[in-house]
Write a protein that holds these residues in place. Structure first.
Motif, mmCIF file in Angstrom:
data_model
loop_
_atom_site.group_PDB
_atom_site.id
_atom_site.type_symbol
_atom_site.label_atom_id
_atom_site.label_comp_id
_atom_site.label_asym_id
_atom_site.label_seq_id
_atom_site.Cartn_x
_atom_site.Cartn_y
_atom_site.Cartn_z
ATOM 1 N N UNK A 130 -109.953 46.931 -54.009
ATOM 2 C CA UNK A 130 -109.685 45.682 -55.380
ATOM 3 C C UNK A 130 -108.569 44.816 -55.756
ATOM 4 N N UNK A 131 -107.405 46.148 -55.190
ATOM 5 C CA UNK A 131 -105.825 45.462 -55.559
ATOM 6 C C UNK A 131 -105.774 44.581 -54.127
ATOM 7 N N UNK A 146 -104.229 41.025 -55.379
ATOM 8 C CA UNK A 146 -103.504 40.153 -53.914
ATOM 9 C C UNK A 146 -102.960 39.346 -53.617
ATOM 10 N N UNK A 147 -104.910 38.956 -52.347
ATOM 11 C CA UNK A 147 -104.970 37.344 -52.119
ATOM 12 C C UNK A 147 -105.619 35.953 -52.414
ATOM 13 N N UNK A 148 -106.573 36.873 -53.505
ATOM 14 C CA UNK A 148 -106.650 35.657 -54.954
ATOM 15 C C UNK A 148 -105.143 35.243 -55.625
ATOM 16 N N UNK A 155 -102.085 35.049 -54.424
ATOM 17 C CA UNK A 155 -100.964 34.265 -53.148
ATOM 18 C C UNK A 155 -102.409 33.196 -53.207
ATOM 19 N N UNK A 156 -103.071 32.743 -53.059
ATOM 20 C CA UNK A 156 -103.546 31.996 -52.897
ATOM 21 C C UNK A 156 -103.775 31.027 -54.233
ATOM 22 N N UNK A 157 -103.682 31.286 -55.339
ATOM 23 C CA UNK A 157 -103.487 30.318 -56.191
ATOM 24 C C UNK A 157 -101.560 29.996 -56.161
ATOM 25 N N UNK A 158 -100.744 30.691 -56.179
ATOM 26 C CA UNK A 158 -99.913 30.424 -55.825
ATOM 27 C C UNK A 158 -99.688 29.266 -54.765
ATOM 28 N N UNK A 159 -100.446 29.077 -53.254
ATOM 29 C CA UNK A 159 -100.256 28.407 -53.046
ATOM 30 C C UNK A 159 -100.630 27.036 -52.945
ATOM 31 N N UNK A 160 -102.116 27.392 -54.038
ATOM 32 C CA UNK A 160 -102.100 26.144 -54.141
ATOM 33 C C UNK A 160 -101.703 25.287 -55.081
ATOM 34 N N UNK A 161 -101.000 25.964 -55.760
ATOM 35 C CA UNK A 161 -100.115 25.846 -57.064
ATOM 36 C C UNK A 161 -99.166 24.408 -56.544
#
Length: 70
Positions: free
Chosen positions: A8-9, A13-15, A17-23
């Motif tokens: 779960x952790x 973390x992956x999600x 990081x993906x949101x940060x990269x997308x932003x």
């Protein structure tokens, strides 16, 4: 139980990081678009090329191009 919590952790973390990269990419897209508009209006391909070269500083940008309509 520990494996489940670790999974779960990792997913969280992956999600995140993906949101940060997308932003980050959304912000870069807006900035580059605003910077390239004058180059397109005044048909200045050299200035557009310089604007795109600034993206070399971003390791996650693989390819960038400006396509003039018409």
């Amino acid at each position: 139980m520990a494996l489940s919590a670790g999974s779960v952790l990792l997913i969280n973390t992956l999600l995140s990081n993906r949101m940060v990269l997308e932003n980050e990419f959304n912000a870069l897209t807006e900035v580059i678009a605003l910077s390239v508009i004058p180059s397109l209006i005044f048909d200045n391909s050299e200035e557009a090329k310089q604007t795109l070269q600034s993206l070399h500083a971003h390791k996650n940008v693989i390819y960038a191009a400006v396509i003039k309509p018409g």
